[in-house]
Scaffold this motif. Sequence first.
Motif, PDB file in Angstrom:
ATOM      1  N   HIS A 151      -7.980   2.201  -1.934  1.00  0.00           N
ATOM      2  CA  HIS A 151      -6.739   1.820  -2.590  1.00  0.00           C
ATOM      3  C   HIS A 151      -5.820   1.022  -1.676  1.00  0.00           C
ATOM      4  O   HIS A 151      -4.590   1.089  -1.787  1.00  0.00           O
ATOM      5  CB  HIS A 151      -6.013   3.058  -3.148  1.00  0.00           C
ATOM      6  N   ALA A 193      -4.203   6.669 -11.418  1.00  0.00           N
ATOM      7  CA  ALA A 193      -4.354   7.066 -10.019  1.00  0.00           C
ATOM      8  C   ALA A 193      -4.442   8.585  -9.999  1.00  0.00           C
ATOM      9  O   ALA A 193      -3.604   9.269 -10.603  1.00  0.00           O
ATOM     10  CB  ALA A 193      -3.178   6.579  -9.183  1.00  0.00           C
ATOM     11  N   ILE A 239      -7.193  -3.433  -4.138  1.00  0.00           N
ATOM     12  CA  ILE A 239      -6.553  -3.480  -5.454  1.00  0.00           C
ATOM     13  C   ILE A 239      -6.617  -4.883  -6.036  1.00  0.00           C
ATOM     14  O   ILE A 239      -6.943  -5.071  -7.219  1.00  0.00           O
ATOM     15  CB  ILE A 239      -5.101  -2.978  -5.355  1.00  0.00           C
ATOM     16  N   THR A 281       0.832  -1.197   0.000  1.00  0.00           N
ATOM     17  CA  THR A 281       0.000   0.000   0.000  1.00  0.00           C
ATOM     18  C   THR A 281       0.865   1.245   0.000  1.00  0.00           C
ATOM     19  O   THR A 281       1.860   1.332   0.723  1.00  0.00           O
ATOM     20  CB  THR A 281      -0.915   0.013   1.245  1.00  0.00           C
ATOM     21  N   LEU A 302       0.617   3.409  -6.751  1.00  0.00           N
ATOM     22  CA  LEU A 302      -0.730   2.865  -6.871  1.00  0.00           C
ATOM     23  C   LEU A 302      -1.014   2.386  -8.294  1.00  0.00           C
ATOM     24  O   LEU A 302      -1.536   1.282  -8.503  1.00  0.00           O
ATOM     25  CB  LEU A 302      -1.765   3.906  -6.456  1.00  0.00           C
ATOM     26  N   ILE A 335      -8.735   5.549  -7.937  1.00  0.00           N
ATOM     27  CA  ILE A 335      -7.948   4.724  -8.841  1.00  0.00           C
ATOM     28  C   ILE A 335      -8.859   4.068  -9.868  1.00  0.00           C
ATOM     29  O   ILE A 335     -10.036   3.814  -9.606  1.00  0.00           O
ATOM     30  CB  ILE A 335      -7.146   3.641  -8.082  1.00  0.00           C
TER      31      ILE A 335
END
Length: 454
Positions: free
Chosen positions: A78, A34, A83, A2, A14, A60
Amino acid sequence: MTADPTDPFRLKHLAEALVQAARKAGADQADALAVDGRAIGIDVRAGGLEQAERSEGIEIGLRVLTGGRQAAVSSSDHGDEAIAQMAQRAVAMAREAPVDDDLGLADPSQLTARRDARGLDIAEEGAEPDPAHLQDMALRAEAAALSAKGISQVEAANASYSHRRMWLAASNGFSGGYARTGHALSVVAITGEGLGMERDYAGESCVYAADLPSPEEIGALAAERTLARAGARKPPTGAFPILFDRRVSASLIGHLLSAVNGAAVARGASWLRRDLGEAVLPPGMDLTEDPLRPRYPSSRPFDAEGLETQARRIVADGVLQGWTLDLATGRKLGMASTAAAARGLASAPAPGHSNVILTPGTHSRQDLIAQMGRGLVVTSMLGASVNGTTGDYSRGAAGFWVENGQIAWPVNECTIAGNLREMLMTLVAADDALPWRAAEVPSLLVGGMTVAGA
């Protein structure tokens, strides 16, 4: 891993993490966006604060391609788990989508080496403006409008600021991003009461606060425009020349831009689909796109597929030079992309335009009004019935009636109609285009249209 919210490269982390997750989930190819944005908006009314808004956050978006199919998803979550779930969901969605063999990322050899916006000057450095400063600007603009005799009230006065950063990463090796800022100020003023009430506005938005007109100028212009509309009535019905004021003339060119959009051409849904290499504007008139204009709000160093943007002529000396293409539409039409791809967080790339400039004329707006003799100056429009396949055009309009080459009275509640193919070939441009617009278009005189009024 992260991204740390204090990490200046968190958007890069990201976007690249999304691409890696998509490949792990089974995608053949993937690209990701992002976006980090913050915005402040202040509304005032009757000399006091009406509303204050502030928003900020990171969002995102992921697009995956597999087996000639694609899907796109987005999220404001995120974290690592989010993700991974996004990637799995996107791949599952793509496997159910229809096959399109023209889909696919750019070949690495097509990618631009430019990965930031240095030199474009599209992000003002320094701290964001204090909300109290924005409120003061809005109050000054409101006061300037109210100081004009005949203005009964100001419906809204707004000052705002935005800062947005984005990062694009893709499985073909592209990874780049940039920031942009925006400052805006607007006023809506009202004159009269009841059925005799009329309103108009003035507003401006720029990358740099220093490029904005003063609040007093914005307020005074809103009042001037509003007072000019007092006593508006319907125009006569018939065929007349029409002058599209610079406030609305870009919409006319916007229909031309829609017709040269490769997506419409590939579908056979463009009224210009058979006119490549043909005259679409009068001789001597160019329509240019330049995404690299410094300090302009729509400038960008690369498109949404990582291709290098550059200036190009869409129309040269009145003749249509080419379509506006992203990679997929280019492949459908057997042509190269014009680096025109644009996309949202949850959408696939599609052709778009930035910083369009129409050749200005040599005469003033007043000269063109005098040339009209009798006709209509359009300053605002509402509703639309435009057939993208045939170019048939009909819109509600308001503005001013012209008699003997001079503005005679304000007009409301009328409809103007014609065919875009014929309208555009009669254009005469004024010399009054303003800077900082995504479409820098002067006032435009159209030789003849149908006006439906009284």
